[in-house]
Design an enzyme around this catalytic site. Sequence first.
Site, PDB file in Angstrom:
ATOM      1  N   ASP A 153      58.334  89.140  37.162  1.00  0.00           N
ATOM      2  CA  ASP A 153      57.393  88.242  36.498  1.00  0.00           C
ATOM      3  C   ASP A 153      56.738  88.933  35.305  1.00  0.00           C
ATOM      4  OD1 ASP A 153      56.028  85.890  36.107  1.00  0.00           O
ATOM      5  OD2 ASP A 153      54.415  86.373  37.502  1.00  0.00           O
ATOM      6  N   CYS A 207      65.811  69.111  49.546  1.00  0.00           N
ATOM      7  CA  CYS A 207      64.554  68.371  49.455  1.00  0.00           C
ATOM      8  C   CYS A 207      64.769  66.884  49.722  1.00  0.00           C
ATOM      9  CB  CYS A 207      63.921  68.560  48.072  1.00  0.00           C
ATOM     10  SG  CYS A 207      63.143  70.164  47.836  1.00  0.00           S
ATOM     11  N   CYS A 213      55.047  67.379  48.037  1.00  0.00           N
ATOM     12  CA  CYS A 213      54.387  68.291  47.101  1.00  0.00           C
ATOM     13  C   CYS A 213      53.894  67.546  45.865  1.00  0.00           C
ATOM     14  CB  CYS A 213      55.318  69.429  46.706  1.00  0.00           C
ATOM     15  SG  CYS A 213      56.870  68.911  45.928  1.00  0.00           S
ATOM     16  N   CYS A 217      49.498  67.199  45.076  1.00  0.00           N
ATOM     17  CA  CYS A 217      48.929  67.980  43.975  1.00  0.00           C
ATOM     18  C   CYS A 217      47.583  67.400  43.539  1.00  0.00           C
ATOM     19  CB  CYS A 217      49.891  68.011  42.790  1.00  0.00           C
ATOM     20  SG  CYS A 217      49.264  68.964  41.391  1.00  0.00           S
ATOM     21  N   CYS A 233      47.992  72.223  36.075  1.00  0.00           N
ATOM     22  CA  CYS A 233      48.161  72.987  37.317  1.00  0.00           C
ATOM     23  C   CYS A 233      46.957  73.898  37.551  1.00  0.00           C
ATOM     24  CB  CYS A 233      49.450  73.812  37.232  1.00  0.00           C
ATOM     25  SG  CYS A 233      49.739  74.871  38.660  1.00  0.00           S
ATOM     26  N   CYS A 260      46.449  77.954  43.595  1.00  0.00           N
ATOM     27  CA  CYS A 260      46.445  76.758  44.429  1.00  0.00           C
ATOM     28  C   CYS A 260      47.712  76.768  45.273  1.00  0.00           C
ATOM     29  CB  CYS A 260      46.391  75.506  43.550  1.00  0.00           C
ATOM     30  SG  CYS A 260      46.454  73.940  44.458  1.00  0.00           S
ATOM     31  N   CYS A 263      50.836  72.579  47.264  1.00  0.00           N
ATOM     32  CA  CYS A 263      52.230  72.122  47.311  1.00  0.00           C
ATOM     33  C   CYS A 263      53.058  72.925  48.306  1.00  0.00           C
ATOM     34  CB  CYS A 263      52.861  72.164  45.920  1.00  0.00           C
ATOM     35  SG  CYS A 263      52.965  73.799  45.166  1.00  0.00           S
ATOM     36  N   CYS A 267      54.600  71.500  52.261  1.00  0.00           N
ATOM     37  CA  CYS A 267      56.063  71.506  52.281  1.00  0.00           C
ATOM     38  C   CYS A 267      56.601  71.726  53.692  1.00  0.00           C
ATOM     39  CB  CYS A 267      56.599  72.597  51.356  1.00  0.00           C
ATOM     40  SG  CYS A 267      58.411  72.722  51.354  1.00  0.00           S
TER      41      CYS A 267
END
Length: 383
Positions: A153, A207, A213, A217, A233, A260, A263, A267
């Site tokens: 990342d 999915c 999800c 939100c 977001c 957060c 989501c 799931c």
Amino acid sequence: MHPEALRADVTGQDPQVLLDDLRAWAKTLGFSQIGVADVDLRAAEPGLLAWLAAGFHGSMDYMAAHGLKRARPAELVPGTVRVITARMDYLPTTAPEGWQAIEFDRLARPGAAAVSMYARGRDYHKVLRQRLQRLADRLRERIGPFGHRVFTDSAPVLEVELAQRSGIGWRGQHTLLLSREAGSTFFLGEIYVDLALPLTEPVQPHCGSCRACIDVCPTQAIVAAQRLDARRCISYLTIEHDGPIPLELRAAMGNRIYGCDDCQLVCPWNKFAQRAALPDFDVREQLADPMLLELWRWSEAEFLRHTEGSAIRRIGHERWQRNLAVALGNAWRDRGDEAFAQALAHARDAATPLVREHIDWALAQRERPSATARAAGPARPAA
């Protein structure tokens, strides 16, 4: 890595045996899964360009600046022919069964503070980067010098795309990677290499028609399946965004002060979430069950001390207070506890202009109608 260093073969090695050994070494380092992806990501380029053109990256200007380099590993690191992808689970070992319900309860508890689960321990950037490098070092011991570069990342890398192509999982409706064996509570890391390792097969998505999800939100940031408007977001707003929180989104933030997880909490695949193999992701004492007023009282020196080695430190004390001011305003509106208003008012004069703006908004919340985005409480998964 330079083109002249290219080692398109693994001379003297059985490629499949080498991959099996790589997986074994990775496991000893705390990784849960290893895959290998090709570097041809041309199919992902139109989607990336459309996402940027829509402005969904918000103030993350570096994403636009890097452009298509994200989808072209061999341009980012010349000589790259494969990308080793790695999964590392982060769900704390102390997380009990039914942890999702506990986290939803935290979102509705008076005065509680919600910090994303991944950030309650050590900064994952440091953990993964060091261990990816150790994995590369182990590979070098086996085959000799080779070109490589590790990422966590930390550069223009299409992490989810690469991980999906290598079979780590599939892209969920919320854009996070999902695994049938581990849900989504894991970090991703990559090693770009100039070795023609055997590719690992992608998996099928699972999915289906589920949109839990999308529906859960708080700010409706998931505008369509696999399409996220980062500007809405809460993770982006509380971490990446350095300016004022948009007025229309503050109430929906509730008590979420860093990231957060909604989501992920809703799931169904996270019933298979795996506990972390490393103690690095154990929850810090100060973040085990934090309360808004307690965190609000931290001076900058205390903030730096309590967040040393944590991903939270990167946002700085000012944004920390900005986020807390919004959460305290929501608590003041919904709970009416004078302690919230007193704490906000006491800090106003010494606050920075950014924080003061959010304090003023927070203090005005008690005068507003309670029929807000949080009036009905956080959404919960179906029984």
